[in-house]
Write a protein that holds these residues in place. Structure first.
Motif, mmCIF file in Angstrom:
data_model
loop_
_atom_site.group_PDB
_atom_site.id
_atom_site.type_symbol
_atom_site.label_atom_id
_atom_site.label_comp_id
_atom_site.label_asym_id
_atom_site.label_seq_id
_atom_site.Cartn_x
_atom_site.Cartn_y
_atom_site.Cartn_z
ATOM 1 N N SER A 153 -7.915 -3.540 -15.489
ATOM 2 C CA SER A 153 -8.676 -4.696 -15.967
ATOM 3 C C SER A 153 -8.015 -6.020 -15.596
ATOM 4 C CB SER A 153 -8.857 -4.630 -17.491
ATOM 5 O OG SER A 153 -7.591 -4.632 -18.145
ATOM 6 N N ARG A 154 -6.695 -6.008 -15.314
ATOM 7 C CA ARG A 154 -5.985 -7.264 -15.059
ATOM 8 C C ARG A 154 -5.199 -7.155 -13.746
ATOM 9 N NH1 ARG A 154 -2.605 -7.839 -20.535
ATOM 10 N NH2 ARG A 154 -2.106 -5.742 -19.802
ATOM 11 N N LEU A 155 -5.511 -8.026 -12.813
ATOM 12 C CA LEU A 155 -4.813 -8.083 -11.532
ATOM 13 C C LEU A 155 -4.109 -9.423 -11.399
ATOM 14 C CD1 LEU A 155 -4.242 -7.231 -8.515
ATOM 15 C CD2 LEU A 155 -6.421 -8.353 -7.963
ATOM 16 N N VAL A 156 -2.860 -9.381 -10.932
ATOM 17 C CA VAL A 156 -2.159 -10.602 -10.526
ATOM 18 C C VAL A 156 -1.906 -10.506 -9.030
ATOM 19 C CG1 VAL A 156 -0.085 -12.009 -10.710
ATOM 20 C CG2 VAL A 156 -1.082 -11.000 -12.765
ATOM 21 N N VAL A 157 -2.377 -11.517 -8.308
ATOM 22 C CA VAL A 157 -2.126 -11.623 -6.875
ATOM 23 C C VAL A 157 -0.971 -12.594 -6.675
ATOM 24 C CG1 VAL A 157 -3.066 -12.273 -4.636
ATOM 25 C CG2 VAL A 157 -4.545 -11.180 -6.333
ATOM 26 N N VAL A 158 0.107 -12.107 -6.090
ATOM 27 C CA VAL A 158 1.254 -12.953 -5.776
ATOM 28 C C VAL A 158 1.100 -13.415 -4.336
ATOM 29 C CG1 VAL A 158 3.756 -13.114 -5.599
ATOM 30 C CG2 VAL A 158 2.711 -11.686 -7.384
ATOM 31 N N GLY A 159 0.783 -14.686 -4.173
ATOM 32 C CA GLY A 159 0.531 -15.220 -2.846
ATOM 33 C C GLY A 159 -0.812 -15.906 -2.807
ATOM 34 N N GLU A 160 -0.827 -17.121 -2.236
ATOM 35 C CA GLU A 160 -2.042 -17.930 -2.231
ATOM 36 C C GLU A 160 -2.507 -18.244 -0.812
ATOM 37 O OE1 GLU A 160 0.966 -19.014 -1.467
ATOM 38 O OE2 GLU A 160 1.372 -20.050 -3.353
ATOM 39 N N GLY A 161 -2.097 -17.379 0.135
ATOM 40 C CA GLY A 161 -2.548 -17.535 1.506
ATOM 41 C C GLY A 161 -3.898 -16.881 1.729
ATOM 42 N N VAL A 211 -8.553 -11.803 -12.901
ATOM 43 C CA VAL A 211 -7.678 -12.028 -11.754
ATOM 44 C C VAL A 211 -6.907 -13.326 -11.938
ATOM 45 C CG1 VAL A 211 -7.557 -12.359 -9.262
ATOM 46 C CG2 VAL A 211 -9.270 -10.803 -10.232
ATOM 47 N N THR A 212 -5.596 -13.248 -11.703
ATOM 48 C CA THR A 212 -4.742 -14.429 -11.690
ATOM 49 C C THR A 212 -4.070 -14.513 -10.321
ATOM 50 O OG1 THR A 212 -4.286 -14.232 -14.054
ATOM 51 C CG2 THR A 212 -2.794 -15.611 -12.759
ATOM 52 N N MET A 213 -4.085 -15.689 -9.731
ATOM 53 C CA MET A 213 -3.404 -15.934 -8.462
ATOM 54 C C MET A 213 -2.184 -16.804 -8.725
ATOM 55 S SD MET A 213 -4.786 -17.881 -5.006
ATOM 56 C CE MET A 213 -6.391 -17.116 -5.138
ATOM 57 N N ALA A 214 -1.019 -16.353 -8.271
ATOM 58 C CA ALA A 214 0.220 -17.084 -8.518
ATOM 59 C C ALA A 214 0.940 -17.345 -7.205
ATOM 60 C CB ALA A 214 1.130 -16.290 -9.454
ATOM 61 N N ASP A 245 -2.048 -5.146 -14.973
ATOM 62 C CA ASP A 245 -2.148 -3.703 -14.781
ATOM 63 C C ASP A 245 -1.841 -3.339 -13.328
ATOM 64 O OD1 ASP A 245 -3.182 -3.437 -17.437
ATOM 65 O OD2 ASP A 245 -5.142 -4.045 -16.677
ATOM 66 N N VAL A 246 -2.194 -4.265 -12.425
ATOM 67 C CA VAL A 246 -1.981 -4.082 -10.990
ATOM 68 C C VAL A 246 -1.485 -5.404 -10.414
ATOM 69 C CG1 VAL A 246 -3.036 -3.468 -8.777
ATOM 70 C CG2 VAL A 246 -3.871 -2.401 -10.879
ATOM 71 N N VAL A 247 -0.582 -5.312 -9.459
ATOM 72 C CA VAL A 247 -0.065 -6.499 -8.769
ATOM 73 C C VAL A 247 -0.206 -6.285 -7.263
ATOM 74 C CG1 VAL A 247 2.000 -7.870 -8.245
ATOM 75 C CG2 VAL A 247 1.563 -7.113 -10.592
ATOM 76 N N VAL A 248 -0.719 -7.298 -6.593
ATOM 77 C CA VAL A 248 -0.747 -7.300 -5.132
ATOM 78 C C VAL A 248 0.213 -8.363 -4.630
ATOM 79 C CG1 VAL A 248 -2.122 -7.675 -3.067
ATOM 80 C CG2 VAL A 248 -3.129 -6.494 -5.008
ATOM 81 N N VAL A 249 1.093 -7.981 -3.735
ATOM 82 C CA VAL A 249 2.040 -8.913 -3.126
ATOM 83 C C VAL A 249 1.490 -9.297 -1.752
ATOM 84 C CG1 VAL A 249 4.404 -9.285 -2.350
ATOM 85 C CG2 VAL A 249 3.955 -7.856 -4.361
ATOM 86 N N ALA A 250 1.123 -10.553 -1.605
ATOM 87 C CA ALA A 250 0.544 -11.058 -0.355
ATOM 88 C C ALA A 250 1.263 -12.352 0.024
ATOM 89 C CB ALA A 250 -0.959 -11.291 -0.513
ATOM 90 N N ILE A 251 2.534 -12.203 0.378
ATOM 91 C CA ILE A 251 3.392 -13.365 0.636
ATOM 92 C C ILE A 251 3.759 -13.457 2.120
ATOM 93 C CG2 ILE A 251 4.288 -13.564 -1.701
ATOM 94 C CD1 ILE A 251 6.728 -11.958 -0.858
#
Length: 394
Positions: A146-154, A171-174, A233-239
């Motif tokens: 239910s909760r995703l954090v995306v690390v990276g704003e590219g 969704v949160t973008m950081a 709950d899930v994290v995506v690393v997009a750095i």
């Protein structure tokens, strides 16, 4: 190289396949071998963060060519066997299984690999997105979360955030930039992009660094450098990504943010690089350039194939990329310098359709279209005119 000489292409993605196709179109009749680290035949990567991740496409739909087209190339595909070493003097690649493959000409097309967060490796629920397997693993986690954090704003982070929001996740973008794609688009357009994401329900926690993730066996959150923890709950690393060149250590090639090449995309006699991994000398810009985009992979492959077959062509493109986020398609031609003067020349910034022109030293260097494809293509000519203008008039 003679028309019946042998060619080895290391890398079985878009750049590698496009090179083989261009060789055959150019009349090359000799043996061609394509070596790939993945088990898949060549497929497209842009859909992985959109259609495949959303479940609208099965991964096979991202295949670049059907079996019949690949068969017509009369090339040998050696898959699921990564290159682990290379000798530029003998043009010989060594693979993980112990094969040694040599050819009269070798094309390096190994692309890039994603950067990761320290301490995040091996923690369930933390993902990067580069391969078809990455996309399917991320999708499997998202449909149960239910909760995703995306690390990276590219580009990639923003696309994943948009796709996941459409799937119904919080969704949160950081990331440290002040707005999505701010370093690429500049403040005017990235500010509008930030507003778009916020309007669609993406929470933006930008302008602050990310220290790492929390959790023991499975991720529970993302820790910002302020000390705050964003639950996840899930994290995506997009750095970002780095060129896949570790296997070329000791090869005799120059490696510096990619495989360093001359203006003909040649890294050594009989050795060329193409796609994301290539860093070549652009004669018009008088500097080394490395690009990571889908269109570049195909265009550069055409020049590399021609030069293998005896041409003497410099590669100096007008870069082009696009990104789909929410209901917006952004298309960019040329370059967007950080200090460029930016103005809206067609449409309206708040009207959902516009073209922005980027100028530096009185010359147009790039144009950006926001849901305005035709007008953007027309404006591209301003970039071409500026590049071909005599130096005395610049």
């Amino acid at each position: 190289m003679s028309a019946d000489g042998s060619v080895l292409v290391v890398g079985a993605s878009a750049a590698g396949l496009s090179t083989v196709e261009a060789l055959r179109r150019g009349g090359h009749a000799g043996p061609v071998t394509v070596l790939g680290a993945e088990r898949h035949l060549p497929y497209d990567r842009p859909p992985l963060s959109k259609k495949v991740l959303a479940g609208e496409w099965e991964p096979d739909r991202a295949r670049l060519r059907p079996d019949s087209a690949l068969s017509a190339l009369d090339a040998e595909f050696v898959l699921a066997d990564a290159a682990v070493g290379f000798d530029a003097a003998t043009r010989t690649a060594r693979t993980a299984s112990g094969r040694e493959l040599s050819a009269d000409a070798v094309v390096l097309a190994t692309g890039v690999r994603p950067r990761t967060l320290p301490g995040a490796d091996g923690l369930d629920g933390v993902h990067v997105l580069r391969t078809a397997e990455d996309s399917m693993a991320l999708r499997a986690d998202l449909v149960a979360a239910s909760r995703l954090v995306v690390v990276g704003e590219g580009v990639l982070g923003a696309e994943i955030a948009a796709t996941a929001r459409a799937m119904g996740l919080d969704v949160t973008m950081a990331g440290p930039q002040p707005a999505p794609m701010a370093g690429l688009l500049g403040p005017l357009v990235s500010g509008r992009l930030a507003a778009l994401h916020a309007e669609r329900g993406v929470e933006l926690r930008l302008g602050t660094g990310v220290e790492g993730v929390t959790g023991e066996h499975r991720v529970t959150g993302v820790r910002l450098d302020t000390g705050e923890v964003l639950p996840a709950d899930v994290v995506v690393v997009a750095i970002g990504a780095v060129p896949e060149t570790e296997w070329l250590a000791g090869s005799g090639l120059e490696l510096d943010d990619g495989v360093v090449c001359d203006s003909r995309c040649r890294a050594a006699p009989g050795v060329y690089a193409v796609g994301d991994v290539a860093r070549w000398w652009d004669e018009r810009l008088d500097s080394l350039v490395r690009l990571e985009n889908r269109t570049h992979a195909t265009e550069q492959a055409g020049v590399v194939a021609a030069n293998i077959l005896g041409a003497d062509r410099a590669y100096s493109p007008v870069p082009y990329f696009w990104t789909d986020q929410h209901d917006v398609k952004i298309q960019v031609h040329g370059t967007l310098p950080p200090n460029a003067e930016v103005s809206v020349v067609d449409g309206d910034l708040d009207g959902g359709r516009f073209v922005a022109r980027y100028r530096q030293d009185g010359r147009t260097t790039g144009v950006l279209g926001w849901n305005m494809a035709k007008q953007t293509r027309i404006r591209r000519q301003e970039i071409v005119d500026a590049l071909t203008e005599p130096a005395a008039l610049r």
